[in-house]
Enzyme design. Structure first.
Site, short mmCIF file in Angstrom:
data_model
loop_
_atom_site.label_atom_id
_atom_site.label_comp_id
_atom_site.label_asym_id
_atom_site.label_seq_id
_atom_site.Cartn_x
_atom_site.Cartn_y
_atom_site.Cartn_z
N CYS A 105 0.86 -1.18 0.00
CA CYS A 105 0.00 0.00 0.00
C CYS A 105 0.90 1.24 0.00
O CYS A 105 1.77 1.37 0.87
CB CYS A 105 -0.90 0.00 1.24
SG CYS A 105 -1.73 1.58 1.53
N HIS B 113 -7.82 8.59 3.12
CA HIS B 113 -7.07 9.85 3.24
C HIS B 113 -8.01 11.02 3.00
O HIS B 113 -9.03 10.91 2.33
CB HIS B 113 -5.90 9.90 2.27
CG HIS B 113 -6.27 9.64 0.84
ND1 HIS B 113 -6.49 8.37 0.35
CD2 HIS B 113 -6.47 10.48 -0.20
CE1 HIS B 113 -6.80 8.44 -0.93
NE2 HIS B 113 -6.81 9.71 -1.29
N ASN C 39 -12.19 11.12 -1.23
CA ASN C 39 -12.68 10.35 -2.37
C ASN C 39 -12.82 8.90 -1.93
O ASN C 39 -11.88 8.33 -1.37
CB ASN C 39 -11.70 10.46 -3.54
CG ASN C 39 -11.56 11.90 -4.03
OD1 ASN C 39 -12.52 12.66 -4.03
ND2 ASN C 39 -10.36 12.28 -4.44
P1 AMP Z 1 -7.13 10.08 -4.36
O1 AMP Z 1 -7.24 10.31 -5.84
O2 AMP Z 1 -8.21 10.73 -3.56
O3 AMP Z 1 -6.97 8.61 -4.04
O4 AMP Z 1 -5.82 10.82 -3.90
C1 AMP Z 1 -4.54 10.27 -3.96
C2 AMP Z 1 -3.59 11.42 -3.90
O5 AMP Z 1 -2.31 10.95 -3.57
C3 AMP Z 1 -3.45 12.19 -5.22
O6 AMP Z 1 -3.80 13.55 -5.03
C4 AMP Z 1 -1.97 12.02 -5.58
O7 AMP Z 1 -1.42 13.17 -6.18
C5 AMP Z 1 -1.37 11.72 -4.23
N1 AMP Z 1 -0.13 10.96 -4.29
C6 AMP Z 1 0.10 9.83 -4.99
N2 AMP Z 1 1.35 9.39 -4.76
C7 AMP Z 1 1.92 10.27 -3.89
C8 AMP Z 1 3.21 10.36 -3.28
N3 AMP Z 1 4.16 9.46 -3.50
N4 AMP Z 1 3.45 11.41 -2.46
C9 AMP Z 1 2.48 12.34 -2.23
N5 AMP Z 1 1.25 12.29 -2.76
C10 AMP Z 1 0.97 11.28 -3.59
ZN ZN Z 2 -2.28 1.41 3.70
#
Ligand code: AMP
Ligand code: ZN
Length: 111
Positions: free
Chosen positions: A3, A99, A86
């Site tokens: 994850c 999150h 989301n």
């Molecule tokens: P969601 O689309 O609500 O699942 O949000 C996931 C979020 O995680 C997105 O806004 C991505 O830009 C962010 N994300 C994905 N990988 C990383 C990472 N390695 N570091 C920081 N944010 C990330």
């Molecule tokens: Zn997790």
């Protein structure tokens, strides 16, 4: 566990941390959608909002308790901000670890 956010919590994958305690981690979103965009995650693997229950609710409460302080620390508490969760594929969730997006530094005009 495979994850992404669990790996960020463990430090296996680097992140720019904004705040951390025993319940939650807040870090900068890698693809910001606002001048200030942080992601707040519980320090336990909860797949999505669908998995919130009476046992793990304390992590969600800890996150919401901290949001006003984080907004103050990031200097957008007074102007206001947006918190987004989301859930699932129709909700646009791409990382299956619960999150909350905390976004500020601009006025949101869309829904
Ligand atoms: P969601 O689309 O609500 O699942 O949000 C996931 C979020 O995680 C997105 O806004 C991505 O830009 C962010 N994300 C994905 N990988 C990383 C990472 N390695 N570091 C920081 N944010 C990330
Ligand atoms: Zn997790």
């Amino acid at each position: 566990m495979d994850c992404l956010f669990c790996k960020i919590i463990s430090g296996e994958i680097p992140s720019t941390k904004v705040y951390e305690d025993d319940m939650l981690l807040a870090f900068l979103d890698i693809n910001p959608q606002a001048p200030k965009h942080i992601v707040i995650v519980p320090k336990t693997h909860i797949q999505s909002a669908n998995e919130i229950n009476g046992t793990n609710l304390k992590y969600v409460a800890a996150i919401w308790e901290k949001i006003p302080q984080l907004a103050k620390d990031l200097s957008f508490a007074e102007n206001g901000y947006r918190v987004i969760n989301n859930c699932g594929s129709d909700g646009g969730q791409t990382v299956p670890h619960l999150h909350f997006h905390l976004l500020g530094g601009k006025q949101f005009t869309d829904f």
